[in-house]
Design a protein around this motif. Structure first.
Motif, PDB file in Angstrom:
ATOM      1  N   ARG A 197       0.812  -1.210   0.000  1.00 40.60           N
ATOM      2  CA  ARG A 197       0.000   0.000   0.000  1.00 40.60           C
ATOM      3  C   ARG A 197       0.847   1.263   0.000  1.00 40.60           C
ATOM      4  NH1 ARG A 197      -4.524   0.100  -1.908  1.00 40.60           N
ATOM      5  NH2 ARG A 197      -5.087   1.888  -0.607  1.00 40.60           N
ATOM      6  N   GLY A 198       2.114   1.129   0.308  1.00 38.72           N
ATOM      7  CA  GLY A 198       3.000   2.286   0.330  1.00 38.72           C
ATOM      8  C   GLY A 198       4.393   1.894  -0.100  1.00 38.72           C
ATOM      9  N   VAL A 199       5.134   2.879  -0.559  1.00 39.01           N
ATOM     10  CA  VAL A 199       6.499   2.640  -1.020  1.00 39.01           C
ATOM     11  C   VAL A 199       7.451   3.637  -0.367  1.00 39.01           C
ATOM     12  CG1 VAL A 199       5.918   1.575  -3.216  1.00 39.01           C
ATOM     13  CG2 VAL A 199       5.941   4.062  -3.079  1.00 39.01           C
ATOM     14  N   PRO A 200       8.737   3.246  -0.259  1.00 42.58           N
ATOM     15  CA  PRO A 200       9.368   2.040  -0.809  1.00 42.58           C
ATOM     16  C   PRO A 200       8.969   0.792  -0.029  1.00 42.58           C
ATOM     17  CG  PRO A 200      10.950   3.207   0.551  1.00 42.58           C
ATOM     18  CD  PRO A 200       9.742   4.087   0.456  1.00 42.58           C
ATOM     19  N   PHE A 201       8.966  -0.335  -0.728  1.00 42.72           N
ATOM     20  CA  PHE A 201       8.612  -1.609  -0.134  1.00 42.72           C
ATOM     21  C   PHE A 201       9.634  -2.637  -0.587  1.00 42.72           C
ATOM     22  CE2 PHE A 201       6.240  -5.528   0.505  1.00 42.72           C
ATOM     23  CZ  PHE A 201       5.549  -5.283   1.684  1.00 42.72           C
ATOM     24  N   PHE A 202      10.341  -3.234   0.358  1.00 42.02           N
ATOM     25  CA  PHE A 202      11.448  -4.148   0.085  1.00 42.02           C
ATOM     26  C   PHE A 202      11.040  -5.579   0.444  1.00 42.02           C
ATOM     27  CE2 PHE A 202      12.970   0.013   1.126  1.00 42.02           C
ATOM     28  CZ  PHE A 202      14.118   0.244   0.389  1.00 42.02           C
ATOM     29  N   ALA A 210       9.584  -8.730   4.528  1.00 44.31           N
ATOM     30  CA  ALA A 210       9.273  -7.441   3.918  1.00 44.31           C
ATOM     31  C   ALA A 210       9.627  -6.302   4.856  1.00 44.31           C
ATOM     32  CB  ALA A 210       7.784  -7.367   3.570  1.00 44.31           C
ATOM     33  N   VAL A 211      10.119  -5.232   4.272  1.00 45.74           N
ATOM     34  CA  VAL A 211      10.404  -4.003   5.013  1.00 45.74           C
ATOM     35  C   VAL A 211       9.700  -2.871   4.287  1.00 45.74           C
ATOM     36  CG1 VAL A 211      12.163  -2.347   5.732  1.00 45.74           C
ATOM     37  CG2 VAL A 211      12.627  -4.803   5.896  1.00 45.74           C
ATOM     38  N   SER A 212       8.838  -2.168   4.981  1.00 45.46           N
ATOM     39  CA  SER A 212       8.104  -1.065   4.385  1.00 45.46           C
ATOM     40  C   SER A 212       8.660   0.262   4.868  1.00 45.46           C
ATOM     41  CB  SER A 212       6.616  -1.165   4.760  1.00 45.46           C
ATOM     42  OG  SER A 212       5.904  -0.051   4.258  1.00 45.46           O
ATOM     43  N   GLY A 213       8.951   1.148   3.952  1.00 47.68           N
ATOM     44  CA  GLY A 213       9.412   2.485   4.309  1.00 47.68           C
ATOM     45  C   GLY A 213      10.921   2.633   4.236  1.00 47.68           C
ATOM     46  N   ALA A 214      11.359   3.881   4.330  1.00 50.15           N
ATOM     47  CA  ALA A 214      12.795   4.195   4.299  1.00 50.15           C
ATOM     48  C   ALA A 214      13.374   4.008   5.695  1.00 50.15           C
ATOM     49  CB  ALA A 214      13.010   5.633   3.821  1.00 50.15           C
ATOM     50  N   GLN A 215      13.494   2.768   6.089  1.00 55.65           N
ATOM     51  CA  GLN A 215      13.950   2.422   7.433  1.00 55.65           C
ATOM     52  C   GLN A 215      15.452   2.700   7.589  1.00 55.65           C
ATOM     53  OE1 GLN A 215      11.879   1.594   9.778  1.00 55.65           O
ATOM     54  NE2 GLN A 215      10.036   1.208   8.568  1.00 55.65           N
ATOM     55  N   LEU A 238       4.960 -14.354   3.549  1.00 58.73           N
ATOM     56  CA  LEU A 238       5.657 -13.084   3.710  1.00 58.73           C
ATOM     57  C   LEU A 238       5.450 -12.543   5.114  1.00 58.73           C
ATOM     58  CD1 LEU A 238       7.261 -11.141   1.847  1.00 58.73           C
ATOM     59  CD2 LEU A 238       5.131  -9.879   1.536  1.00 58.73           C
ATOM     60  N   THR A 239       6.547 -12.186   5.781  1.00 64.60           N
ATOM     61  CA  THR A 239       6.496 -11.668   7.144  1.00 64.60           C
ATOM     62  C   THR A 239       6.913 -10.213   7.161  1.00 64.60           C
ATOM     63  OG1 THR A 239       7.064 -13.848   8.013  1.00 64.60           O
ATOM     64  CG2 THR A 239       7.360 -11.952   9.494  1.00 64.60           C
ATOM     65  N   MET A 240       6.070  -9.342   7.744  1.00 60.86           N
ATOM     66  CA  MET A 240       6.407  -7.935   7.828  1.00 60.86           C
ATOM     67  C   MET A 240       7.431  -7.713   8.939  1.00 60.86           C
ATOM     68  SD  MET A 240       5.962  -4.918   6.609  1.00 60.86           S
ATOM     69  CE  MET A 240       4.445  -5.046   5.654  1.00 60.86           C
ATOM     70  N   VAL A 241       8.579  -7.146   8.587  1.00 60.78           N
ATOM     71  CA  VAL A 241       9.631  -6.862   9.549  1.00 60.78           C
ATOM     72  C   VAL A 241       9.506  -5.452  10.087  1.00 60.78           C
ATOM     73  CG1 VAL A 241      12.124  -6.668   9.870  1.00 60.78           C
ATOM     74  CG2 VAL A 241      11.199  -8.496   8.461  1.00 60.78           C
ATOM     75  N   ALA A 242       9.227  -4.514   9.202  1.00 58.81           N
ATOM     76  CA  ALA A 242       9.073  -3.124   9.627  1.00 58.81           C
ATOM     77  C   ALA A 242       8.087  -2.436   8.714  1.00 58.81           C
ATOM     78  CB  ALA A 242      10.416  -2.394   9.589  1.00 58.81           C
ATOM     79  N   ASP A 243       7.289  -1.565   9.286  1.00 60.27           N
ATOM     80  CA  ASP A 243       6.242  -0.900   8.535  1.00 60.27           C
ATOM     81  C   ASP A 243       6.313   0.595   8.774  1.00 60.27           C
ATOM     82  OD1 ASP A 243       4.074  -0.375   7.020  1.00 60.27           O
ATOM     83  OD2 ASP A 243       2.602  -1.303   8.343  1.00 60.27           O
ATOM     84  N   PRO A 265       6.868   8.943   9.097  1.00 58.61           N
ATOM     85  CA  PRO A 265       8.169   9.476   8.722  1.00 58.61           C
ATOM     86  C   PRO A 265       8.929   8.671   7.678  1.00 58.61           C
ATOM     87  CG  PRO A 265       8.389   8.296  10.760  1.00 58.61           C
ATOM     88  CD  PRO A 265       6.912   8.232  10.386  1.00 58.61           C
ATOM     89  N   GLU A 266       8.468   7.466   7.329  1.00 58.70           N
ATOM     90  CA  GLU A 266       9.343   6.672   6.460  1.00 58.70           C
ATOM     91  C   GLU A 266       8.772   6.146   5.167  1.00 58.70           C
ATOM     92  OE1 GLU A 266       9.184   5.583   9.799  1.00 58.70           O
ATOM     93  OE2 GLU A 266      11.079   6.396  10.534  1.00 58.70           O
ATOM     94  N   GLY A 267       7.628   6.563   4.737  1.00 60.21           N
ATOM     95  CA  GLY A 267       7.113   5.999   3.496  1.00 60.21           C
ATOM     96  C   GLY A 267       6.021   6.826   2.877  1.00 60.21           C
ATOM     97  N   CYS A 268       5.676   6.497   1.640  1.00 58.43           N
ATOM     98  CA  CYS A 268       4.606   7.193   0.938  1.00 58.43           C
ATOM     99  C   CYS A 268       3.563   6.181   0.514  1.00 58.43           C
ATOM    100  CB  CYS A 268       5.133   7.922  -0.297  1.00 58.43           C
ATOM    101  SG  CYS A 268       6.113   9.375   0.088  1.00 58.43           S
ATOM    102  N   GLU A 269       2.306   6.456   0.812  1.00 61.63           N
ATOM    103  CA  GLU A 269       1.221   5.579   0.403  1.00 61.63           C
ATOM    104  C   GLU A 269       0.397   6.236  -0.676  1.00 61.63           C
ATOM    105  OE1 GLU A 269      -1.072   4.170   3.642  1.00 61.63           O
ATOM    106  OE2 GLU A 269       0.547   2.936   4.435  1.00 61.63           O
ATOM    107  N   ILE A 270      -0.444   5.408  -1.299  1.00 53.73           N
ATOM    108  CA  ILE A 270      -1.314   5.893  -2.355  1.00 53.73           C
ATOM    109  C   ILE A 270      -2.268   6.956  -1.806  1.00 53.73           C
ATOM    110  CG2 ILE A 270      -3.096   5.207  -4.023  1.00 53.73           C
ATOM    111  CD1 ILE A 270      -1.896   2.403  -3.923  1.00 53.73           C
TER     112      ILE A 270
END
Length: 234
Positions: free
Chosen positions: A178-183, A190-195, A218-223, A229-234
């Motif tokens: 739902r938001g990027v960057p998404f690794f 998975a890591v979501s945001g500019a961590q 898929l396991t979310m590590v960080a969101d 402060p760390e990501g952009c969503e639609i």
């Protein structure tokens, strides 16, 4: 190890996240065995730029705030980018639809120049005030990373990689991006945001050290939050 990254060229956190990930990768002992794949993601696929409109006004319109508030948001991003050595120049940034730019990145990937193309477009947009929605300018930028001008123009004009962009976006929907960057690391974490780079370093080490080939869900590590402060969503 395969690392897939969904991002948009005009997502300010995506460029910052790229730098933070690269900083972690630079110190990773097995960096030469890491394959990085960039995937397309458009935050505003139907965006139609208005000639002469500033990025401050464009952002304000999208967020439903005043132009001054839009400027403050961009000032915040400028400060965040500075921390990783990027000098954002929003006063000269030209709002653009990124569909063609993403196609050029796919074209670059076809010729083994994906990361170089991604980097060149982000620098052109954020640091140099270049129009990345203009066909002629995209062709010029492509030549600067070693892409053939005639082939680039032909591919962009024909929409050769348009379906590849849409397929990336479809895959993003399938894994609930739902938001990027998404690794995504090895289809596993998975890591979501500019961590922070430290977190990327930890995930790289963890994935590398795991010996079993089985791939669980898929396991979310960080969101990260949407554009702060760390990501952009639609």
């Amino acid at each position: 190890m395969k690392v897939e990254i969904w991002s948009d060229v005009v997502c300010p956190f995506c460029y910052i996240g790229k730098r933070k990930f690269e900083n972690a990768l630079k110190d990773f002992a097995h960096r030469d065995e890491v394959e990085v794949v960039w995937h397309s993601f458009q935050l505003t696929p139907d965006f139609q730029p208005i000639p002469g409109e500033s990025i401050h006004a464009s952002l304000a319109k999208k967020k439903g705030v005043s132009v001054e508030e839009g400027r403050k948001m961009n000032d915040y991003m400028t400060a965040a980018a500075k921390e990783v050595g990027l000098a954002y120049d929003f006063d000269n940034t030209i709002p653009a639809n990124t569909f063609l730019a993403h196609q050029l990145i796919h074209f670059g990937a076809h010729h083994g120049r994906q990361d170089a193309t991604k980097e060149r477009l982000m620098a052109a947009y954020y640091l140099e005030g270049q129009n990345i929605g203009d066909l002629d300018n995209l062709v010029k930028l492509g030549t600067e990373v070693g892409l053939d001008a005639a082939e680039s123009r032909a591919a962009l004009t024909a929409g050769t990689y348009a379906e590849a962009v849409r397929l990336d976006e479809y895959h993003a929907q399938q894994i609930n991006v739902r938001g990027v960057p998404f690794f995504v690391f090895e289809d596993k974490y998975a890591v979501s945001g500019a961590q922070p780079s430290e977190l990327f370093a930890e995930v790289l080490e963890k994935v590398w050290d795991e010996s079993k080939p089985a791939k669980p869900a898929l396991t979310m590590v960080a969101d990260g939050d949407a554009c702060g402060p760390e990501g952009c969503e639609i």
